[in-house]
Each structure stands twice: as C-alpha cells, then as structure tokens.
Write a protein that holds these residues in place. Structure first.
Motif, PDB file in Angstrom:
ATOM      1  N   VAL A 147       0.821  -1.211   0.000  1.00  0.00           N
ATOM      2  CA  VAL A 147       0.000   0.000   0.000  1.00  0.00           C
ATOM      3  C   VAL A 147       0.854   1.260   0.000  1.00  0.00           C
ATOM      4  O   VAL A 147       1.640   1.508   0.919  1.00  0.00           O
ATOM      5  N   ASP A 148       0.721   2.061  -1.069  1.00  0.00           N
ATOM      6  CA  ASP A 148       1.388   3.358  -1.145  1.00  0.00           C
ATOM      7  C   ASP A 148       0.328   4.449  -1.058  1.00  0.00           C
ATOM      8  O   ASP A 148      -0.848   4.173  -0.818  1.00  0.00           O
ATOM      9  N   GLN A 149       0.742   5.720  -1.280  1.00  0.00           N
ATOM     10  CA  GLN A 149      -0.195   6.824  -1.148  1.00  0.00           C
ATOM     11  C   GLN A 149      -1.350   6.707  -2.139  1.00  0.00           C
ATOM     12  O   GLN A 149      -2.497   6.995  -1.826  1.00  0.00           O
ATOM     13  N   ASP A 150      -1.045   6.264  -3.351  1.00  0.00           N
ATOM     14  CA  ASP A 150      -2.087   6.149  -4.360  1.00  0.00           C
ATOM     15  C   ASP A 150      -3.102   5.078  -3.983  1.00  0.00           C
ATOM     16  O   ASP A 150      -4.307   5.260  -4.138  1.00  0.00           O
ATOM     17  N   THR A 151      -2.597   3.944  -3.473  1.00  0.00           N
ATOM     18  CA  THR A 151      -3.494   2.867  -3.063  1.00  0.00           C
ATOM     19  C   THR A 151      -4.352   3.296  -1.885  1.00  0.00           C
ATOM     20  O   THR A 151      -5.542   2.974  -1.815  1.00  0.00           O
ATOM     21  N   LYS A 152      -3.755   4.051  -0.950  1.00  0.00           N
ATOM     22  CA  LYS A 152      -4.556   4.570   0.167  1.00  0.00           C
ATOM     23  C   LYS A 152      -5.665   5.473  -0.342  1.00  0.00           C
ATOM     24  O   LYS A 152      -6.790   5.443   0.148  1.00  0.00           O
ATOM     25  N   GLY A 153      -5.347   6.288  -1.358  1.00  0.00           N
ATOM     26  CA  GLY A 153      -6.362   7.149  -1.949  1.00  0.00           C
ATOM     27  C   GLY A 153      -7.479   6.332  -2.563  1.00  0.00           C
ATOM     28  O   GLY A 153      -8.666   6.669  -2.424  1.00  0.00           O
ATOM     29  N   ASP A 154      -7.119   5.228  -3.237  1.00  0.00           N
ATOM     30  CA  ASP A 154      -8.137   4.349  -3.813  1.00  0.00           C
ATOM     31  C   ASP A 154      -8.999   3.713  -2.723  1.00  0.00           C
ATOM     32  O   ASP A 154     -10.219   3.576  -2.876  1.00  0.00           O
ATOM     33  N   ILE A 155      -8.352   3.323  -1.626  1.00  0.00           N
ATOM     34  CA  ILE A 155      -9.094   2.731  -0.511  1.00  0.00           C
ATOM     35  C   ILE A 155     -10.087   3.742   0.055  1.00  0.00           C
ATOM     36  O   ILE A 155     -11.264   3.429   0.283  1.00  0.00           O
ATOM     37  N   TYR A 156      -9.614   4.976   0.282  1.00  0.00           N
ATOM     38  CA  TYR A 156     -10.503   6.026   0.776  1.00  0.00           C
ATOM     39  C   TYR A 156     -11.670   6.236  -0.172  1.00  0.00           C
ATOM     40  O   TYR A 156     -12.822   6.360   0.237  1.00  0.00           O
TER      41      TYR A 156
END
Length: 522
Positions: free
Chosen positions: A140-149
C-alpha cells in the motif's frame, strides 16, 4: 487503480464491522481511517529511525512509555489487552492521537473529535488482521490509500453526487510538476478532500531541496505553506492526518464551505492546485458577494474559479481541473468567468484530457486550466494541448499501458520519454511537461541544424497556441475543438461501373465453383 481483489478485502473488513455491531457507515470509515493512521504513524517512525542511524535529525513521535501504541507492537498483543489500550480514554491510544498537534492548532481541534468506536475486542482483532493482510499483499502506497478512501467513501450515502471524485495521482503529479512549488510558496487547495494536491506538493519540495534548506524553512512548511478548506468532518480529519504523516506538523485545513460567505480569505496564496466539485450548487443567499460579481451563478465549478482569483496574491498562479462545460458554456456566467481569466488576468494553458481519466467513478470530459492572477491582463497567446492518452486504459479497468517503472520515471526524466514516440502514443505526460517547459520559457523546438520543428502555429498537432484576439472573437470559448484543425485523409473509391463489373466477376466465379462441386458429387 483499485482492483477487484482489493475491493473484496475491503468489503470483508466492512462486513466484519457490520457483523460486530458497527453499522453506521460514517463510523466505519472513520474507525478504519484511524487504524490506517496509527499503522502509517508507526511506519513513518520506523523510516525516521533508520534515517537517524545515518545521522539525520529525528524527533521521536512515540515516547518510551508509548511504545505499546505502535502498530508493530499492538498486533503482537493479547486481543483483550490490545482492546483495553484502544478503549482507555485517559492514557490510551486515542488521547495520544489527540495530543499530537500543538495546543489550539487546527490539527488538534479536529482530532479532539477522534474517538474509539469498536466495542468488541474480537472485531478490532479481525479488522487489524485484515488490514495488515492488505498492506502485506498490496504494498500500500499513497495512491493505493487514496483508492481505498475513495472506495470507502463511495459506500457513504450520496457519495459522489456533488461531483466530488478523487483525482488520480498521476494527474495530480503532472499538475504539481508543471507548477513547480517553491519554499516561498503558500499553497492552497480550496476543495482539498484527502489533501492529495497538498501532499504531492510536499513530496515535490522534499525532493527538490536539501535538508539544510528544508530545515531553514521548517516553520513555514509546518504551519503556513499548506492550506485547504473542506466542510466534511470526515475529510477534515483524513486530510489533517494525511499531511501530518507527510511531515506537516500543523496542516492548515479550515472547516468552511469555500464559496460561502463564511470564507473571507483574499490575496493570501501564491499557488492554488485544485479539482473542485463539478456538479455542485450552493444556495444563492449563501454565496460570498464578491464571487457573484465575477460570475453570477450557483454552479460550484464557476464559483470556485472566481474564488481562486480572489484568494491568490497578484502574481499567484493556479492549476485547476474543470469539466469541459466550463470551457464552452454559453450562459452569461460561463462567459464572464472565462473573460475574467483571459482578459483581466493571464490564461497560460488549457490541457484537454480524455474522458476516461476519472473512470470508473465518472466519465466526464475535463481539462486543466493554468492561469496567473495579474488584475491587469497579460494574455497574448494561450497554449493548448490535446492529451489523448494518460498512460492507462480509458475504460473502467484503467490498466497501465506502459511499464510501471517507466510510468513513474517519466515525470523526472520527461525529456527522454518525450522523444520516445511509442511511449508518448500511450502516455502524453512527458510530452506535456517538455512542451510546457518550452512554452513558459518562450522556447521553440529546433533541429541540430537550427530549423524550427514546432513553433506551435500548426493546429493539426497536439500542441499549439491561439492568440487572445481569436479567443475574444469566439466569445471567450476555450474548448480545444474550437481551434484544433482536423486533417481528413482523402479516400478514393472506384467508379460505380468498375465496382459492378467486379461484383459480376465474383458472382460468375461463385457460380462456376458451385457447378464444379455438383459434378464432383454427381
């Protein structure tokens, strides 16, 4: 892009909350956000500890007596003992989180509302276990966290109805690379959401400057450089936590409806980066009077542009995503805001993006406007770029069309990639950065012999300029299709008599073949 597998794992966490008695969707989103924050806080601390071993300055977040609050230690604890640490409202984890910001700072104010809402130790255990598995399996990177959100927020009632969709990280990065934030900037996103633009700006600055320069400007970075407005309580906490984890100790995220009378900010910022709501409206009695003087409307996509002009200092610049309707809308409000940007200030660029950029959340066509606040005009020629590919498929799957490593490197090494025709056919980003660098420095592309390759007057190309006079004649229309020239290839057809003769020959050949088959069978 969030995958079906990742969605399934998030759904499993969601179901764990539901079966465990936590059924309020906002509560689930907030509790999961707090757990992600706690995990990321520990990972940030671990990275800083490694840097400290190399002699870099480091102030620990976790004191000696707070080591039990670190994720790596929490996950090894007995289930009941761990839950007790979370539930302890005197000296447990949540009082620790609420104390992270300085007294009376906006961060500490928003985090005061942070409370633990998982009553069963078994539910906390299962959620943490599933979250750990997601991090381990998906890096999980920043982009994946954004997708999760984004996926979590889509579960909230009314999610996305006001045109609020997370901006893809590579589009954010493109805009930040174009605007090149400096240590002297005051940066604002008036519709900050999870603070993606502000976080990417912080990343850019961290890479651009050495530790000495960053340390010299630390007070400005920590409390003054990064600013945003957001009126959703969940987003306020997420944005604040996101910036905190990226080294901004006192993020200035203000709880206010940006285009309302409650927001009186003016002449404050040197850089605005934003993707404001596309389809929102606001009650006309709530709109700040000064905005209506520029564009008399209730449409948020127009009001936000007027707001940015008000909030920028003279000489301040902006890069903002707008729906295509803003570029060619025929209403008085649409024309007035375009005229304000082009004639009264300085419009630098219009980058048209393909409609699939925001899929699967929205299929709307959009563009990036880049402008400078002058208050005295300055637009001579506007640079247009027709982005046809952003490196990902333009369907709902949004699969990468280029190698992942190249996709990441094309920003820093854009000049090399801009000369790679195969890459640019699948991803325009390095070409945009290369052309933009030339445009803003008033350069032209030339061969080794000194011949001009592109003076940006050829409107059959992706990149070209349009003079102010022509834009004015076209009622301030900024849609690229108004100015782009389409080259049609001439198709030569055979004469009708020739086509008929060919058909007759084919029919005769078919008849002869059929007769031969009959003889063979008979």
């Amino acid at each position: 892009m969030i995958t079906g597998e990742l969605k399934s794992k998030i759904d499993q966490i969601w179901n764990t909350f539901w079966t465990g008695g936590v059924t309020n969707t906002i509560t689930i989103v907030e509790q999961l956000t707090y757990l992600i924050f706690i995990k990321d806080l520990d990972e940030t601390e671990t990275r800083n500890e490694r840097k400290a071993k190399r002699g870099l300055p480091f102030t620990p977040v976790f004191a000696t007596e707070q080591q039990d609050f670190r994720w790596k230690n929490l996950k090894e604890m007995d289930v009941e003992a761990r839950h007790a640490i979370f539930s302890n409202n005197v000296d447990g984890i949540f009082p620790f989180i609420r104390s992270l910001g300085k007294e009376k700072s906006l961060f500490s104010i928003y985090m005061k509302e942070a409370t633990f809402g998982i009553s069963k130790a078994s539910v906390l255990d299962q959620v943490m276990e599933k979250l750990e598995r997601i991090y381990n399996d998906h890096m999980v990177d920043q982009d994946t966290k954004g997708d999760i959100y984004e996926y979590l927020l889509s579960k909230l009632e009314g999610g996305g109805t006001a045109g609020q969709f997370r901006t893809p990280r590579h589009i954010i990065k493109l805009m930040v690379e174009m605007m090149q934030p400096t240590l002297e900037d005051r940066i604002c996103d008036p519709s900050c959401g999870t603070a993606g633009f502000l976080v990417e700006s912080k990343r850019y600055i961290d890479k651009k400057y050495d530790v000495t320069e960053l340390d010299k400007h630390s007070q400005h970075i920590n409390s003054n450089m990064f600013n945003g407005t957001e009126f959703d309580a969940t987003m306020l906490r997420i944005a604040s936590m996101n910036l905190y984890l990226h080294g901004v100790e006192e993020p200035n995220i203000v709880d206010v409806d940006a285009v309302s009378k409650d927001n009186e900010t003016a002449n404050e910022y040197t850089l605005v980066l934003a993707n404001p709501p596309f389809k929102g409206t606001i009650d006309k009695d709530s709109i700040a009077p000064g905005l209506k003087n520029v564009t008399n409307t209730t449409k948020t996509e127009l009001l936000f542009l007027a707001l940015m002009l008000r909030e920028l200092k003279t000489g301040g610049r902006a890069a903002v995503i707008v729906p295509d309707g803003v570029l060619f809308g025929s209403s008085k409000a649409h024309k007035s805001i375009r005229q304000e940007i082009v004639e009264i200030n300085k419009l630098d660029a219009v980058i048209s993006m393909p409609s699939g950029v925001f899929k699967p959340y929205a299929g709307v066509s959009t563009a990036i406007l880049v402008f400078t606040k002058t208050g005295a005009g300055g637009t001579d020629n506007v640079w247009f770029y027709d982005m046809q590919a952003d490196g990902k498929s333009l369907d709902d799957k949004r699969n990468l069309l280029v190698a992942e490593e190249d996709f990441e490197n094309c920003f820093a090494n854009y000049q090399d990639f801009a000369n790679n025709e195969d890459f640019v056919a699948k991803c325009d980003i390095p070409k945009i950065l290369s052309e933009w660098n030339e445009v803003k420095n008033e350069l032209v592309s030339m061969t080794a012999e000194g011949d001009i390759v592109n003076d940006r007057t050829d409107r059959t190309q992706k990149s070209f300029t349009v003079p102010l006079t022509e834009i004015k004649e076209n009622d301030w229309d900024l849609s690229i299709n108004r100015y782009k020239e389409i080259v049609y290839e001439e198709v030569v057809y055979e004469a009708p008599a020739t086509i008929i003769a060919d058909l007759e020959a084919l029919n005769q050949n078919r008849a002869n073949t059929l007769e031969e088959l009959k003889k063979m069978l008979g």
